[in-house]
Design a protein around this motif. Structure first.
Motif, PDB file in Angstrom:
ATOM      1  N   ILE A 269      -9.185 -24.208 -10.002  1.00 19.81           N
ATOM      2  CA  ILE A 269      -8.464 -23.169  -9.256  1.00 19.81           C
ATOM      3  C   ILE A 269      -7.478 -22.450 -10.167  1.00 19.81           C
ATOM      4  O   ILE A 269      -6.696 -23.080 -10.871  1.00 19.81           O
ATOM      5  N   GLN A 270      -7.522 -21.127 -10.129  1.00 22.29           N
ATOM      6  CA  GLN A 270      -6.571 -20.321 -10.910  1.00 22.29           C
ATOM      7  C   GLN A 270      -5.344 -19.997 -10.047  1.00 22.29           C
ATOM      8  O   GLN A 270      -5.240 -20.426  -8.903  1.00 22.29           O
ATOM      9  N   GLY A 271      -4.450 -19.212 -10.613  1.00 24.93           N
ATOM     10  CA  GLY A 271      -3.222 -18.845  -9.894  1.00 24.93           C
ATOM     11  C   GLY A 271      -3.525 -18.061  -8.631  1.00 24.93           C
ATOM     12  O   GLY A 271      -4.568 -17.412  -8.512  1.00 24.93           O
ATOM     13  N   ALA A 272      -2.593 -18.119  -7.680  1.00 23.23           N
ATOM     14  CA  ALA A 272      -2.801 -17.490  -6.371  1.00 23.23           C
ATOM     15  C   ALA A 272      -2.672 -15.974  -6.470  1.00 23.23           C
ATOM     16  O   ALA A 272      -1.643 -15.464  -6.896  1.00 23.23           O
TER      17      ALA A 272
ATOM     18  N   VAL B 112      -2.541 -16.562 -14.428  1.00 21.38           N
ATOM     19  CA  VAL B 112      -2.948 -15.295 -13.805  1.00 21.38           C
ATOM     20  C   VAL B 112      -4.477 -15.296 -13.640  1.00 21.38           C
ATOM     21  O   VAL B 112      -5.200 -15.492 -14.616  1.00 21.38           O
ATOM     22  N   PRO B 113      -4.978 -15.107 -12.425  1.00 20.98           N
ATOM     23  CA  PRO B 113      -6.435 -15.155 -12.229  1.00 20.98           C
ATOM     24  C   PRO B 113      -7.113 -13.897 -12.772  1.00 20.98           C
ATOM     25  O   PRO B 113      -6.513 -12.818 -12.809  1.00 20.98           O
TER      26      PRO B 113
ATOM     27  N   HIS C 203     -10.372 -28.858  -8.854  1.00 19.09           N
ATOM     28  CA  HIS C 203      -9.309 -29.203  -9.795  1.00 19.09           C
ATOM     29  C   HIS C 203      -8.196 -28.163  -9.736  1.00 19.09           C
ATOM     30  O   HIS C 203      -8.464 -26.966  -9.681  1.00 19.09           O
ATOM     31  N   GLY C 204      -6.973 -28.662  -9.773  1.00 22.28           N
ATOM     32  CA  GLY C 204      -5.822 -27.753  -9.695  1.00 22.28           C
ATOM     33  C   GLY C 204      -5.417 -27.460  -8.260  1.00 22.28           C
ATOM     34  O   GLY C 204      -4.455 -26.729  -8.024  1.00 22.28           O
ATOM     35  N   ALA C 205      -6.139 -28.027  -7.281  1.00 22.96           N
ATOM     36  CA  ALA C 205      -5.811 -27.762  -5.867  1.00 22.96           C
ATOM     37  C   ALA C 205      -4.537 -28.494  -5.480  1.00 22.96           C
ATOM     38  O   ALA C 205      -4.284 -29.597  -5.965  1.00 22.96           O
TER      39      ALA C 205
ATOM     40  N   ASP D   7      -6.194 -34.457 -10.392  1.00 21.99           N
ATOM     41  CA  ASP D   7      -5.609 -33.115 -10.465  1.00 21.99           C
ATOM     42  C   ASP D   7      -6.056 -32.235  -9.311  1.00 21.99           C
ATOM     43  O   ASP D   7      -6.155 -31.026  -9.447  1.00 21.99           O
ATOM     44  N   GLY D   8      -6.332 -32.829  -8.160  1.00 21.89           N
ATOM     45  CA  GLY D   8      -6.746 -31.985  -7.037  1.00 21.89           C
ATOM     46  C   GLY D   8      -7.348 -32.785  -5.902  1.00 21.89           C
ATOM     47  O   GLY D   8      -6.892 -33.888  -5.604  1.00 21.89           O
ATOM     48  N   ILE D   9      -8.402 -32.242  -5.313  1.00 20.84           N
ATOM     49  CA  ILE D   9      -9.045 -32.921  -4.179  1.00 20.84           C
ATOM     50  C   ILE D   9     -10.567 -32.859  -4.315  1.00 20.84           C
ATOM     51  O   ILE D   9     -11.102 -31.988  -4.992  1.00 20.84           O
TER      52      ILE D   9
END
Ligand code: UD1
Length: 425
Positions: A24-27, A50-51, A261-263, A287-289
């Protein structure tokens, strides 16, 4: 101008489960606002995580028209924005109409330049999306604001003054514009019934790093003590909870198994609870779910609401899940009245859905039936691609550019998970 390829579409071959890993990238809804916030301090601010999505390029272009110099490092996922001593004060319609988040330059420009002219973005495919709370908030802070020839014209020749403001509805955009104006006002602003979205907390934390004095982020009451100036800062954006939710629903719908990852699960408590009710198994990974589903989902009732309620941006995915679920469900849309336009496209795929006002009653069927469909906005577009994956045969989703606005390399990511999705022009 970034190329948007308006004629591109997705070709989706139904069947199969999505399995594997995504990062996952930035929102999007945080990064675009963080970019607007940099206007509050002359000098160079840097945003990380930054996505790689089209909307970031559009916001960069808008900031350039205001005199900023942008240097984007896509490999490092960072963007450095140099803001001049006196930026421009007019955001033109040609750019604003393409990017709703452009309205976020209003608060910073009025705070710093004491005047701003920002084009009205107009309606869009998810509803009417007013701006009255934004302008009322600025007026409460001592500005004069009116609309003229399609622009909001705001000025505060004597500067802004802290005030107590209660929002009629916890609007995300209005909370952001009022907060980013109040940070440079004289005195204290108390913003009641403020939006509590993680994006608001992220933007507030960036403002604090720039020297702002803010308390109560993430609660319904935000207190902002004005300071005389802010300085540039560096900030790493939070991961995108809507993209995270999209992959979580994608795993559940396709009876797949996706490690995200990253979530940040804490930003998605209610959607994840709903997925568990639908039968998904969700576990924490370092690092996530990880979201796993090995049977047909059960139907789940959902009502969209401001955070921490169920996000309206995930509504197309819960409707699609219910369209193929075991049982009947009721989905109620409380935030954007136009969001059920997407349902008409799902009906073309054979879904059994009846819309009555802001309620959609859905009777699940085992599989959808492929047909050409049209994306009307970012989330509807992604929802239709996933609907294509749970249809028989080949589904073409027109309007791929909508999806590019929010999902980096959507087709490639789906392919990596085993989905048969390609972009065609
Ligand atoms: C943001 C997000 C959007 C998300 C939404 C709700 C961006 C670019 N977009 O939109 O993806 O779906 O939050 O989580 O960040 N309203 C008014 N008057 C106003 C402001 C809002 O009537 O002045 C109404 C809107 O029409 C809508 C509701 O309030 O019905 C919520 O809008 P808001 O929270 O402001 O959404 P956005 O900030 O536009």
């Amino acid at each position: 101008m970034p190329e948007l390829h308006p004629l591109d579409r997705f070709k989706v071959v139904g069947g199969g489960s999505l399995r594997g890993d995504v990062a996952i990238q930035g929102a999007k809804n945080s990064v675009l606002k963080l970019m607007a916030v940099t206007l509050l301090a002359p000098g160079t601010s840097t945003i990380r995580n930054v996505p790689d999505i089209a909307d970031v390029s559009m916001m960069a272009e808008l900031l350039e028209t205001l005199g900023c110099t942008i240097s984007r490092d896509k490999a490092q996922k960072s963007i450095a924005i140099h803001v001049p001593e006196i930026p421009g004060h007019r955001a033109e319609y040609q750019l604003v109409r393409k990017l709703r988040a452009s309205i976020n330059v209003l608060g910073p420009l009025v705070a710093r330049l004491k005047r701003a002219e920002v084009a009205l973005p107009g309606g869009d495919a998810i509803g009417s999306r007013g701006l009255d709370f934004h302008t009322k908030g600025l007026v409460a802070l001592g500005a004069e604001a009116h609309s003229e020839h399609g622009y909001i014209i705001a000025s505060a020749p004597h500067g802004l003054k802290g005030a107590t403001i209660e929002l009629e509805f916890p609007s995300v955009g209005a909370t952001e514009n009022i907060m980013t104006a109040a940070v440079l006002a004289s005195g204290t602003t108390i913003l009641d019934n403020a939006a509590r979205e993680p994006d608001i907390v992220d933007i507030g934390n960036f403002l604090i790093a720039m020297g702002a004095d803010i308390e109560g982020l993430g609660s319904p009451t935000i207190t902002i003590r004005g300071v005389s100036e802010l300085t540039p800062a560096e900030h790493t954006a939070i991961p995108d909870r809507i993209v995270t939710g999209t992959w979580a629903f994608a795993a559940a719908m396709t009876r797949g198994d996706i490690s995200i990852h990253g979530a940040r699960a804490e930003h998605l408590e209610l959607p994840l609870e709903k997925l568990v009710s639908a039968g998904a198994v969700i576990t924490a990974i370092p690092d996530g779910i990880r979201v796993k589903m090995d049977k047909r989902p059960h139907a789940v009732d959902v009502a969209t609401l401001p955070y921490p309620g169920f996000p309206t941006d995930l509504q197309p995915f819960v409707i699609t899940l219910n369209a193929i679920a075991d049982g009947d469900a009721l989905v109620t849309e409380n935030v954007f009245e136009g969001r059920f336009m997407f349902v008409n496209e799902l009906l073309r795929l054979g879904a059994k859905i009846r819309v009555d006002g802001h309620h959609a009653s859905i009777s699940g069927i085992p599989q959808l039936s492929s047909a050409p469909v049209m994306a009307s906005d970012i989330r509807a577009g992604a929802g239709l691609v996933l609907a294509g994956l749970v249809s028989d045969g080949i589904t073409y989703v027109e309007g791929a550019f909508h999806v590019d606005r929010g999902y980096p390399n959507f087709a490639e990511q789906l392919q990596a998970l085993g989905g048969d999705v390609v972009r065609v022009d």
